[in-house]
Design an enzyme around this catalytic site. Structure first.
Site, PDB file in Angstrom:
ATOM      1  N   ASN A  92     101.225 -44.961  33.712  1.00  0.00           N
ATOM      2  CA  ASN A  92     100.744 -46.487  33.488  1.00  0.00           C
ATOM      3  C   ASN A  92     100.823 -46.843  32.021  1.00  0.00           C
ATOM      4  OD1 ASN A  92      98.300 -45.229  34.808  1.00  0.00           O
ATOM      5  ND2 ASN A  92      97.398 -46.798  33.654  1.00  0.00           N
ATOM      6  N   ASP A  93      99.792 -47.388  31.498  1.00  0.00           N
ATOM      7  CA  ASP A  93      99.454 -48.016  30.311  1.00  0.00           C
ATOM      8  C   ASP A  93     100.229 -47.125  28.894  1.00  0.00           C
ATOM      9  OD1 ASP A  93      97.891 -49.193  31.822  1.00  0.00           O
ATOM     10  OD2 ASP A  93      95.943 -49.248  30.518  1.00  0.00           O
ATOM     11  N   GLN A 109      99.173 -43.276  29.908  1.00  0.00           N
ATOM     12  CA  GLN A 109      98.371 -42.952  31.130  1.00  0.00           C
ATOM     13  C   GLN A 109      99.334 -42.002  32.354  1.00  0.00           C
ATOM     14  OE1 GLN A 109      94.556 -44.649  31.705  1.00  0.00           O
ATOM     15  NE2 GLN A 109      95.175 -43.333  29.845  1.00  0.00           N
ATOM     16  N   TRP A 117      98.094 -43.559  41.644  1.00  0.00           N
ATOM     17  CA  TRP A 117      96.997 -43.383  40.383  1.00  0.00           C
ATOM     18  C   TRP A 117      95.952 -42.542  40.609  1.00  0.00           C
ATOM     19  CZ3 TRP A 117      91.792 -44.484  39.759  1.00  0.00           C
ATOM     20  CH2 TRP A 117      91.469 -44.943  38.280  1.00  0.00           C
TER      21      TRP A 117
END
Length: 547
Positions: A92-93, A109, A117
């Site tokens: 992610n980020d 991430q 996640w």
């Protein structure tokens, strides 16, 4: 960060987002129980499931437990060719981008245990052009007690010619620095956490200034004050964006709230001057979007004094000021000394059926002032993307009216494309409505014309829409629409009017075996309107796979 996952179902019919497409952003809470990939899901809008994956259900307190199985032979066709993307698993980020001794570094991430996640680490890739990426070992993992759950988002700052990564943690308690273990290593593979960590502890009511914060994460890049030589750093706090100052980048003092939060917690903040101007951009991630404002920055010298940011464009979440109108979140920027501009990355969340990965990083974009409007910005693609093009275009059309069949077809172009078009819109009669409607049709299956993906437009003299999102048309546009669409196998990034608006989203073509033979069409408007094609150029893009 609030976790967002989009699982894109496979379908043989055409696909085009509608105003309800935002429901695909599903807020979930996940907690890994072990390395097998099991996690708890609490879902506000129904359980996220995908039919090709097995799942199990059992009651456990207030939550539901699901396991997604990883395919034994992952589908390779959807893997992007020139986007920063982990080899597999969840990402992610974007975190800590920087340029150092000839190489760009980007972290993200990452969950090393599966495509959902959890277990946050920092993945590490490097590049010499922001397009051809080389994979390195995981840079940061939660191996210290203060990491308490996982390595969350953060930034990179060059301090005395040493790159320093500063990150937050899952339990929202502390900020931590990491430095290269060996500065002579040109790849900066190994990172260590100095003994002085943690550098910042979450504010409490017992420590002045009395700013209690339940949420506390996502530090920005540090920036030096010109008036006092002190380092500054902004961190997302419950009451707004907290400003810290430091003499040495190790011991930090909370000065106060630089910008208050009036619309909830702002994740992944960013703040920086626009190169070549006296204006600063302040950004916060909220409500699944990237919101920005422009303003002026006034330093207040002194270790304990909070600086002032004065907005020129209202508050965050006002006036529809977003860095991207599509599925694009948790963005991060850095100053690129090669082009002397601020460069932007964002997370594009999606998952294709049959794959063992989820999410990618957007193409790099530059942030600059709009040359036609004060206090507005543009975010066009990074200049070197043009270097991926074939020397000769696949399609080149100049000064051609749209035909009365209202359809232009270009077969077997593939799914790695750079499409640039300048269109002039004219009305043939007064019966034409206020908007001219047409669309770019991508991923056209050579054997099934009903299988495709549309990028629709509605244009009027003073405004336009891409999908359902508005963008302004200025008098200086002279009724011309400039569109650039970059396609990379399973992701589409659309830029309008030179980056005045951007719209990103993933699309998983149902017949992935045919991705290299798929076509492009332009579907014209009703006959009462004429679309004159001033320029249309379609290039094939090339970059190596990274699996």
């Amino acid at each position: 960060i609030i976790i967002i996952i989009i699982i894109i179902p496979s379908s043989s019919s055409s696909s085009s987002p509608s105003s309800s497409s935002s429901s695909s952003f599903t807020r979930v809470r996940r907690d890994f129980t072990d390395d097998s990939g099991d996690y708890d899901v609490v879902n506000e809008m129904g359980i996220v499931t995908y039919p090709n994956y097995t799942w199990k259900y059992e009651e456990e307190e207030d939550s539901r437990r699901y396991s997604y199985s990883t395919p034994s032979t992952p589908v390779e066709a959807y893997t992007t060719s020139f986007h920063a993307q982990s080899r597999k698993n969840w990402e992610n980020d974007p975190n800590g981008p920087f340029y150092y001794k000839g190489k760009y570094h980007l972290f993200m991430q990452y969950n090393p245990y599966g495509w959902s996640w959890g277990n946050m680490h920092w993945y590490h890739v490097i590049s010499e052009d922001l397009l051809h990426w080389e994979h390195l070992p995981i840079a940061l993992k939660p191996d210290e007690e203060y990491d308490c759950g996982g390595i969350f988002s953060g930034s990179a700052t060059i301090v005395n010619d040493v790159p320093i990564l500063t990150y937050s943690v899952e339990c929202n308690e502390v900020m931590v620095n990491a430095i290269p273990s060996n500065l002579s290593d040109p790849y900066l593979v190994h990172w260590e956490k100095p003994s002085y960590n943690p550098i910042i502890t979450k504010p409490t009511l017992s420590r002045p200034p009395t700013i209690y914060s339940k949420d506390f994460r996502d530090p920005t890049e540090g920036y030096l004050g010109k008036s006092d030589g002190l380092w500054r750093m902004v961190i997302g706090c419950e009451k707004g964006l907290c400003l810290y100052k430091s003499k040495d980048f190790q011991d930090w003092v909370l000065t106060g709230i630089l910008w208050p939060s009036t619309h909830g917690f702002y994740e992944c903040p960013d703040i920086f001057p626009i190169p070549g101007t006296d204006k600063w951009l302040l950004k916060g991630s909220a409500q699944n979007q990237e919101w920005w404002i422009l303003g002026t920055y006034t330093e207040v010298p002194g270790l304990h004094n909070v600086d002032r940011f004065t907005s020129l464009t209202g508050d965050i979440l006002e006036e529809n000021r977003r860095l991207d109108m599509g599925y694009f979140y948790a963005s991060k920027t850095f100053f690129d000394p090669k082009i002397k501009m601020r460069v932007l990355f964002g997370w594009i969340p999606y998952h294709c059926p049959g794959t063992d990965w989820s999410g990618i990083q957007s193409l790099p974009r530059v942030i600059a002032m709009d040359p036609h409007r004060d206090n507005e910005i543009i975010t066009p693609p990074y200049p070197s993307i043009a270097g991926l093009r074939d020397s000769e275009p696949l399609v080149k059309i100049t000064n051609q009216p749209f035909n009365d069949e209202r359809l232009m077809s270009f077969g077997a172009l593939g799914s790695e494309l750079d499409i640039e078009a300048t269109l002039l819109v004219k009305r043939r009669s007064k019966s034409a409505g206020p908007f001219v409607r047409f669309k770019f049709r991508l991923f056209v299956d050579p054997d099934d014309p009903n299988s495709h993906f549309d990028v629709p437009f509605r244009i009027s003299p003073d405004s336009g829409f891409v999908f359902t999102e508005p963008f302004p048309m200025y008098e200086t546009d002279n009724h011309q629409l400039r569109v650039r669409i970059i396609v990379d196998r399973s992701v589409v990034e659309t830029f309008v009017q030179g980056g005045r608006r951007a719209f990103s989203l993933g699309y998983c073509a149902p017949n992935h075996q045919k991705l290299d033979r798929m076509g492009v069409q332009i579907v014209g408007p009703e006959l009462s309107v004429e679309v004159f094609i001033k320029d249309l150029v379609i290039h094939k893009l090339h970059a190596s796979k990274r699996r």
